[in-house]
Design a protein around this motif. Structure first.
Motif, PDB file in Angstrom:
ATOM      1  N   UNK A 109       0.844  -1.193   0.000  1.00 41.01           N
ATOM      2  CA  UNK A 109       0.000   0.000   0.000  1.00 41.01           C
ATOM      3  C   UNK A 109       0.883   1.248   0.000  1.00 41.01           C
ATOM      4  N   UNK A 110       0.469   2.249  -0.770  1.00 42.03           N
ATOM      5  CA  UNK A 110       1.187   3.527  -0.773  1.00 42.03           C
ATOM      6  C   UNK A 110       2.337   3.566  -1.763  1.00 42.03           C
ATOM      7  N   UNK A 111       2.946   4.762  -1.872  1.00 44.85           N
ATOM      8  CA  UNK A 111       4.110   4.969  -2.735  1.00 44.85           C
ATOM      9  C   UNK A 111       5.320   5.272  -1.857  1.00 44.85           C
ATOM     10  N   UNK A 112       6.348   4.468  -1.989  1.00 46.09           N
ATOM     11  CA  UNK A 112       7.534   4.594  -1.144  1.00 46.09           C
ATOM     12  C   UNK A 112       8.308   5.872  -1.452  1.00 46.09           C
ATOM     13  N   UNK A 113       8.893   6.467  -0.410  1.00 44.60           N
ATOM     14  CA  UNK A 113       9.712   7.665  -0.582  1.00 44.60           C
ATOM     15  C   UNK A 113      10.881   7.388  -1.519  1.00 44.60           C
ATOM     16  N   UNK A 114      11.467   6.202  -1.393  1.00 39.82           N
ATOM     17  CA  UNK A 114      12.600   5.849  -2.253  1.00 39.82           C
ATOM     18  C   UNK A 114      12.226   5.764  -3.714  1.00 39.82           C
ATOM     19  N   UNK A 115      10.991   5.355  -3.991  1.00 40.70           N
ATOM     20  CA  UNK A 115      10.529   5.284  -5.377  1.00 40.70           C
ATOM     21  C   UNK A 115      10.387   6.682  -5.960  1.00 40.70           C
ATOM     22  N   UNK A 116       9.932   7.638  -5.141  1.00 40.61           N
ATOM     23  CA  UNK A 116       9.810   9.028  -5.603  1.00 40.61           C
ATOM     24  C   UNK A 116      11.159   9.605  -5.996  1.00 40.61           C
ATOM     25  N   UNK A 117      12.231   9.063  -5.411  1.00 41.33           N
ATOM     26  CA  UNK A 117      13.588   9.542  -5.714  1.00 41.33           C
ATOM     27  C   UNK A 117      14.245   8.738  -6.835  1.00 41.33           C
ATOM     28  N   UNK A 118      13.473   7.857  -7.468  1.00 39.68           N
ATOM     29  CA  UNK A 118      14.007   7.101  -8.599  1.00 39.68           C
ATOM     30  C   UNK A 118      14.326   5.655  -8.305  1.00 39.68           C
ATOM     31  N   UNK A 119      14.051   5.217  -7.081  1.00 39.39           N
ATOM     32  CA  UNK A 119      14.324   3.830  -6.728  1.00 39.39           C
ATOM     33  C   UNK A 119      13.290   2.864  -7.292  1.00 39.39           C
ATOM     34  N   UNK A 120      13.572   1.564  -7.156  1.00 44.94           N
ATOM     35  CA  UNK A 120      12.683   0.523  -7.661  1.00 44.94           C
ATOM     36  C   UNK A 120      12.149  -0.272  -6.481  1.00 44.94           C
ATOM     37  N   UNK A 140      -6.456 -10.955   1.821  1.00 46.67           N
ATOM     38  CA  UNK A 140      -5.036 -10.637   1.636  1.00 46.67           C
ATOM     39  C   UNK A 140      -4.578  -9.781   2.811  1.00 46.67           C
ATOM     40  N   UNK A 141      -3.260  -9.715   2.992  1.00 50.27           N
ATOM     41  CA  UNK A 141      -2.663  -8.805   3.963  1.00 50.27           C
ATOM     42  C   UNK A 141      -1.923  -7.715   3.203  1.00 50.27           C
ATOM     43  N   UNK A 142      -1.767  -6.557   3.824  1.00 49.66           N
ATOM     44  CA  UNK A 142      -1.081  -5.451   3.159  1.00 49.66           C
ATOM     45  C   UNK A 142       0.033  -4.910   4.053  1.00 49.66           C
ATOM     46  N   UNK A 143       1.023  -4.315   3.407  1.00 53.99           N
ATOM     47  CA  UNK A 143       2.131  -3.696   4.130  1.00 53.99           C
ATOM     48  C   UNK A 143       2.316  -2.289   3.575  1.00 53.99           C
ATOM     49  N   UNK A 144       2.363  -1.306   4.463  1.00 56.47           N
ATOM     50  CA  UNK A 144       2.449   0.106   4.070  1.00 56.47           C
ATOM     51  C   UNK A 144       3.900   0.462   3.765  1.00 56.47           C
ATOM     52  N   UNK A 145       4.158   0.848   2.510  1.00 59.54           N
ATOM     53  CA  UNK A 145       5.534   1.149   2.084  1.00 59.54           C
ATOM     54  C   UNK A 145       5.794   2.651   1.993  1.00 59.54           C
ATOM     55  N   UNK A 146       4.845   3.470   2.436  1.00 56.70           N
ATOM     56  CA  UNK A 146       4.949   4.919   2.260  1.00 56.70           C
ATOM     57  C   UNK A 146       6.271   5.489   2.766  1.00 56.70           C
ATOM     58  N   UNK A 147       6.710   5.080   3.948  1.00 54.49           N
ATOM     59  CA  UNK A 147       7.929   5.648   4.521  1.00 54.49           C
ATOM     60  C   UNK A 147       9.208   4.922   4.144  1.00 54.49           C
ATOM     61  N   UNK A 148       9.131   3.996   3.206  1.00 57.35           N
ATOM     62  CA  UNK A 148      10.301   3.196   2.840  1.00 57.35           C
ATOM     63  C   UNK A 148      11.262   4.011   1.977  1.00 57.35           C
ATOM     64  N   UNK A 149      12.494   4.187   2.461  1.00 62.29           N
ATOM     65  CA  UNK A 149      13.484   4.994   1.760  1.00 62.29           C
ATOM     66  C   UNK A 149      14.373   4.137   0.868  1.00 62.29           C
ATOM     67  N   UNK A 150      15.232   4.827   0.111  1.00 63.40           N
ATOM     68  CA  UNK A 150      16.150   4.146  -0.804  1.00 63.40           C
ATOM     69  C   UNK A 150      17.063   3.193  -0.029  1.00 63.40           C
ATOM     70  N   UNK A 178      13.339  -1.126  -1.352  1.00 57.61           N
ATOM     71  CA  UNK A 178      13.547  -0.156  -2.435  1.00 57.61           C
ATOM     72  C   UNK A 178      15.028  -0.171  -2.784  1.00 57.61           C
ATOM     73  N   UNK A 179      15.316  -0.422  -4.053  1.00 56.38           N
ATOM     74  CA  UNK A 179      16.703  -0.534  -4.498  1.00 56.38           C
ATOM     75  C   UNK A 179      17.012   0.515  -5.554  1.00 56.38           C
ATOM     76  N   UNK A 180      18.285   0.923  -5.601  1.00 56.83           N
ATOM     77  CA  UNK A 180      18.715   1.876  -6.625  1.00 56.83           C
ATOM     78  C   UNK A 180      18.745   1.180  -7.978  1.00 56.83           C
ATOM     79  N   UNK A 181      18.290   1.869  -9.029  1.00 55.32           N
ATOM     80  CA  UNK A 181      18.369   1.261 -10.363  1.00 55.32           C
ATOM     81  C   UNK A 181      19.827   1.084 -10.778  1.00 55.32           C
ATOM     82  N   UNK A 182      20.115  -0.008 -11.451  1.00 58.74           N
ATOM     83  CA  UNK A 182      21.488  -0.272 -11.878  1.00 58.74           C
ATOM     84  C   UNK A 182      21.873   0.648 -13.034  1.00 58.74           C
ATOM     85  N   UNK A 183      23.132   1.120 -12.990  1.00 59.00           N
ATOM     86  CA  UNK A 183      23.639   1.957 -14.070  1.00 59.00           C
ATOM     87  C   UNK A 183      24.026   1.077 -15.255  1.00 59.00           C
ATOM     88  N   UNK A 184      24.067   1.693 -16.423  1.00 57.33           N
ATOM     89  CA  UNK A 184      24.346   0.939 -17.641  1.00 57.33           C
ATOM     90  C   UNK A 184      25.687   0.228 -17.582  1.00 57.33           C
TER      91      UNK A 184
END
Length: 229
Positions: A109-120, A140-150, A178-184
């Motif tokens: 549930x929610x949009x993670x802070x790390x995703x807003x910064x470009x994370x996956x 189903x069960x849910x987990x709130x990811x809103x405060x999840x950082x990079x 939330x993980x950083x996207x891999x560079x080329x």
């Protein structure tokens, strides 16, 4: 009134591969109902009705067998390896006031802070095992990811449980991160490393003619997989 959807089933007397094959040609699915300490009961279910029931997302259904209403838990559904059609289903009889263990889906549930910064956002667990009464089983069960950082993770212990529901899955298992996207250049480097490892493996592999003959003879004797009745 029961909160569980009713599923019409019939007790089947016939056994054997030919009988089950004929049953499937009639658009029916063979099944088995297991009772604790009692002999299993062979069932048949209309295929369309079974598909409709499973699409509700419920795990427990009310059935009538021998003029008695009872509750059954879907334990296992077997699919055809090519057509993906249901070819067999196992049920377990349960009591409405007795706790059972089963798997339920896990959603975010929610949009993670790390995703807003470009994370996956990576979901590491799709299902968890819980313990509760049949009447308390959540869809189903849910987990709130809103405060999840990079580069951070949430664990099973972070899942909020409804009342009267216990978690069976170990609490220290990571559920989402939330993980950083891999560079080329990192992707290119990984591909090169995998290529080098493959070349080294090919150089070391030098099977003898005897071993090749053994492999070819073994391949002829592979047992075929039996389809569950």
């Amino acid at each position: 009134m029961s909160k569980f959807e009713k599923l019409n089933v019939s007790v089947r007397e016939g056994q054997g591969t030919s009988f089950v094959r004929r049953l499937r040609l009639e658009n029916k699915v063979p099944g088995v109902l297991y009772h604790s300490g009692l002999e299993a009961t062979s069932l048949s279910i209309e295929k369309n009705e079974l598909y409709k029931a499973l699409k509700t997302g419920q795990f427990i259904f009310e059935v009538n067998i021998g003029d008695k209403d009872q509750f059954v838990l879907v334990k296992e559904v077997q699919y055809h390896p090519v057509t993906d059609e249901i070819i067999h289903v196992d049920f377990q009889k349960v009591k409405e006031d007795q706790k059972i263990s089963l798997e339920v889906p896990l959603r975010t549930d929610g949009e993670a802070e790390g995703v807003k910064l470009g994370g996956i956002l990576v979901q590491l667990l799709n299902v968890v095992t819980i313990n509760c009464k049949p009447s308390d089983v959540p869809e189903a069960l849910s987990i709130d990811v809103t405060g999840l950082e990079m580069n951070s993770s949430l664990f099973v212990k972070d899942i909020i449980l409804p009342d009267d529901v216990e978690m069976v899955t170990a609490e220290d298992i990571a559920a989402v991160s939330v993980q950083e996207p891999k560079k080329e250049e990192e992707i290119v480097e990984e591909v090169l490393e995998e290529g080098e490892e493959g070349e080294e493996g090919e150089e070391q592999e030098q099977p003898s003619s005897d071993s090749e003959e053994e492999k070819s003879s073994d391949g002829d004797d592979k047992p075929t997989e039996e389809v569950k009745e």
